[in-house]
Each structure stands twice: as structure tokens, then as C-alpha cells.
Design an enzyme around this catalytic site. Structure first.
Site, PDB file in Angstrom:
ATOM      1  CB  SER A 163      77.705  27.499  18.826  1.00 40.90           C
ATOM      2  OG  SER A 163      78.571  28.093  17.896  1.00 40.90           O
ATOM      3  CB  CYS A 202      65.085  26.115  19.667  1.00 44.10           C
ATOM      4  SG  CYS A 202      65.094  27.560  18.601  1.00 44.10           S
ATOM      5  CB  ALA A 247      66.767  28.826  15.341  1.00 46.40           C
TER       6      ALA A 247
END
Length: 444
Positions: free
Chosen positions: A38, A42, A297
Site C-alpha cells: 500500500s 506519488c 494511481a
């Protein structure tokens, strides 16, 4: 039901979490070659730029949290082969180098993408970085005080974000871009030029239509970048020229695009039954352009959730993805820029009969402090006036307007409708005619 997810970053963990919630009787296992899950890459340019200090902010969930939710994790394990006929995975334990075999009922491929590293002499030097993994960026950040001259290869999202953040810290940054503009994918040239001007105002030197040919080294480190047009001293080189899907181990067993992206349908299923894919290793359905490779994303997380539902459900309960628009945004110096839907270049490439309008208007009423200009471009059908795409550039209050424009493109609204939509008005936020209204009403 044995569900296995290969890859535990954005799409993979989103799918695994949703699958575990959807089917309490299923066994959900995630295989990830890193020792974390996880992770939000970015955030790396902004971590490097000291916008925040705690690298843990980039991790949405810890392995312990995922295990506590009922998901099995095999970290530091890599799938090296898939036998789709027998539904078997060959897996290497990267710690012990042992090999194990696991079977599945349903499989998700969420292996992501690898940064493209062009075969430039000297590129293996210790001071050449890609901005994708936390450990390498932490190393770069720790040593950044010792560096002054930084050369960035590539003028896309990561290249420009990193250049901007390093320039703010007083570094001498040069961006080398082979194309004639930076950010040429999501923006038309007039907006690419505005972004270039904004970043240049921060002191970044941008060289377009120029290619790196050699990294001159001394003692294993790059000291000079040679291009086809010049030479640039370098304490550090950052390579950000794009991504390639991590699908080589699949040996072309599934339908793929030329770049190796796995083709999926609206349910996330691949050309092989019971095998799903999402994220940077897979395609996505674009509402206006069909099957595309869009490694973003936002798309990865949404498609991961769709796959998580479908991989754990019966066929009649499956969800279809509504389609992407490639919506994206970037901060460039003191300015913001955003894009959604089709650019003019993309629309013409698809053979659409289009018109465009591009205007400059104000962000809010003139009597409220710090009024700024916003540039808005709309791409729309020449006959029906249906909106196909939009781009924006400006300072405060610019990018959030893309939310309304993306919704309009998604819904197939016309510029005539958009010109009269009842947006909220108050002097600190807008004019009585919102900037979106103004742009839409110039469409002829």
C-alpha cells in the site's frame, strides 16, 4: 475459494481488501516482492522536496493492518511463472531463494510497472536515481545537501514535479526532454508551454528536443551529462522517461498491448477466464478513446476495487467499470494545471470532428483580494457541442474546477448546457458567471 493477488501496492491491495470484505469465505493471499504494501509513490517528489518529513505518510496500510483484516501476505516473494492451464504459480522466496508452488481458483495480476532505464552509457552509476521506491529516494534525500547540479532526464509528471521541488530548495536543475514540449501527453502545446514557463520561473532550465547520449563518470559516479546538443555538469541524475508494465514473466500468454500492458475488459478480466488484472500492468477503458494504457494511481485504485468485487463474486453480481477520462493535475511553481478527457491532439488523432475554445478569465470577483487569471480550453464536437475534454492553467482555485469539467465530460454534456449550469457563487470563490460558464459560452 482461493484468491491470489500478485502485487500489493495500489490496485493489488485495493482488490484484496475489497475481495476479503465481499466474500468472507474466500482465502485471499497477496504476493509482493517488496517488504511493504500500500505504498503511494506519488508522494515521493514532495517527500524529496521536504513538503513532509515522515515517509510513513506514503503508506496507506501496514502489513500488520492488512493481516489483521484477514488477508494473507507473502512479502519478499516473487512470482516467476504462471501456469494458467493448471492454475499454478511458481514463487521464489527472495530471502531464502527457495521455490514454492501455489494453486489458485481466481488470480489477479497487479504487478505494476518498472521505470524505463534507457541504455545510456554510465546509467548504472551510483548517483543515477529513479523516483519510484522509498529506499532510493530516502538515500537521495539524505545526501541532497551535498549536491548542487541536478540533471533530470524526462519532462513528464515525475520529472517536472521533482525538478520543481528541487529548484525550490535552491538546486540548479536542468531538465532534458526529447520531445518538443514537456508534459505533451495530457496537455496541448499551449498549456505545455505555460507549464514550462511556470517551472522556468522557479529557476529550472528546460532543454527540449534534446537527447541524453552519455553519462560521463569518475569513480563510479556521473559528473557530466552529454546530449546531442550540449553538456551539463551533474552531481546527481534523475531518470524519469516513462514506465514499462511488469509483465515479462507472463511470456505473452495473455492478450497484451505492444508495450506489454495486459488487456482487460470492463470487469477487469483478462483474455483468460478467472484471471483479472489492474493498475500499471494493465490497460483501462477510456470513455472516449477505448482501450488505453493510463498508469495513474486514481485509475489503479478504482479498477482494483472493481476487480476486488468481481474476483470474489458470482458472475451475475459482477460490477462493470464506468470508464476513465485520464484526469490529471500538476503543480508547476506558483501555478496549477489540469486536464481531463481528450486533448485537441488526441481528438483529431481519433478522427473526431471537433472545435476548440481557449479563454482567459478571472477566478473570482474583482473586488475580492488576490484576483488571478485562469486559462481554460475546451474541446468539443463541432456539430453536437458535446464536451470531449478540458484543460486549465492558473494559480489559486484552478485545479479544483477540473472536478466540474470532468463530470461534464463524463456525462456527455454540451457546452451550451455547461454555459448555464448553476455553480455556487460568492465573491471569494467565483464571479456571478463562473469561469467554467464563461469558457463554455465562448464555444461557437
Amino acid at each position: 475459494m482461493e484468491i491470489i493477488v500478485i502485487g500489493g501496492i495500489a490496485a493489488g491491495m485495493s482488490a484484496a481488501a475489497k475481495a476479503a470484505r465481499t466474500n468472507k469465505d474466500a482465502t485471499v493471499t497477496v504476493i509482493e516482492k517488496e517488504n511493504y504494501v500500500s505504498f503511494g509513490a506519488c508522494g515521493l517528489p514532495y517527500y524529496l522536496g521536504n513538503q513532509f518529513e515522515d515517509e510513513q505518510e506514503m503508506f496507506a496500510r501496514t502489513p500488520e493492518q492488512m493481516r489483521a483484516s484477514g488477508i494473507n501476505l507473502l512479502l519478499a516473494h516473487e512470482v516467476t511463472a504462471v501456469d494458467f492451464e493448471s492454475k499454478k504459480l511458481t514463487i521464489t522466496n527472495l530471502t531464502t531463494n527457495e521455490t514454492l508452488v501455489k494453486t489458485y481458483d481466481r488470480l489477479m495480476l497487479a504487478t505494476g510497472a518498472t521505470p524505463i532505464v534507457p541504455p545510456i552509457p554510465g546509467i548504472e552509476s551510483s548517483n543515477v536515481y529513479t523516483i519510484t521506491k522509498p529506499e532510493r529516494v530516502m538515500t537521495l534525500k539524505a545526501d541532497l545537501a551535498d549536491y548542487q547540479n541536478i540533471v533530470v532526464i524526462g519532462g513528464g509528471f515525475i520529472g517536472i514535479e521533482v525538478a520543481d521541488q528541487l529548484a525550490i530548495q535552491g538546486k540548479k536543475v536542468t531538465v532534458i526532454e526529447a520531445d518538443n514540449v514537456i508534459m505533451g501527453g495530457p496537455f496541448d502545446p499551449e498549456f505545455s508551454n505555460k507549464i514550462m514557463e511556470a517551472v522556468s520561473e522557479e529557476g529550472v532550465i528546460i532543454k527540449t528536443q534534446e537527447r541524453a547520449q552519455e553519462f560521463v563518470t569518475a569513480d563510479g559516479k556521473v559528473t557530466l551529462v552529454k546530449t546531442d546538443k550540449g553538456e551539463y555538469p551533474a552531481d546527481v541524475v534523475i531518470v524519469a522517461v516513462g514506465f514499462r508494465p511488469n509483465t515479462g514473466f507472463l511470456s505473452g500468454q495473455l492478450e497484451m498491448l505492444a508495450n506489454g500492458a495486459i488487456v482487460i475488459d470492463e470487469y477487469g478480466e483478462t483474455s483468460i477466464p478467472d484471471v483479472y488484472a489492474a493498475g500499471d500492468c494493465a490497460t483501462i477503458h477510456h470513455r472516449l478513446a477505448g482501450t488505453m494504457y493510463i498508469p495513474l494511481a486514481t485509475v489503479a485504485n478504482k479498477m482494483g476495487r472493481i476487480v476486488g468485487t468481481n474476483i470474489a463474486s458470482n458472475s451475475e453480481e459482477r460490477m462493470a467499470y464506468i470508464g476513465a477520462l485520464g484526469s490529471s493535475a500538476i503543480k508547476a511553481g506558483a501555478y496549477e494545471a489540469a486536464s481531463t478527457g481528450l486533448t485537441e491532439k488526441q481528438a483529431r488523432g481519433l478522427g473526431l470532428d471537433i472545435k476548440t475554445t481557449c479563454i482567459e478569465t478571472n477566478n473570482h470577483s474583482n473586488y475580492y483580494t488576490v484576483q488571478e487569471k485562469i486559462t481554460i480550453k475546451l474541446v468539443y464536437d463541432a456539430n453536437s457541442y458535446v464536451l470531449y475534454g478540458a484543460q486549465l492553467f492558473g494559480k489559486n482555485e484552478t485545479v479544483l474546477r477540473l472536478t466540474g469539467l470532468a463530470t461534464a465530460v463524463h456525462a456527455g454534456l454540451t457546452t451550451k448546457e455547461l454555459g448555464f449550469i448553476d455553480y455556487a457563487y460568492a465573491p471569494p470563490f467565483a464571479s456571478t458567471w463562473e469561469a467554467i460558464n464563461v469558457a463554455a459560452n465562448t464555444a461557437k
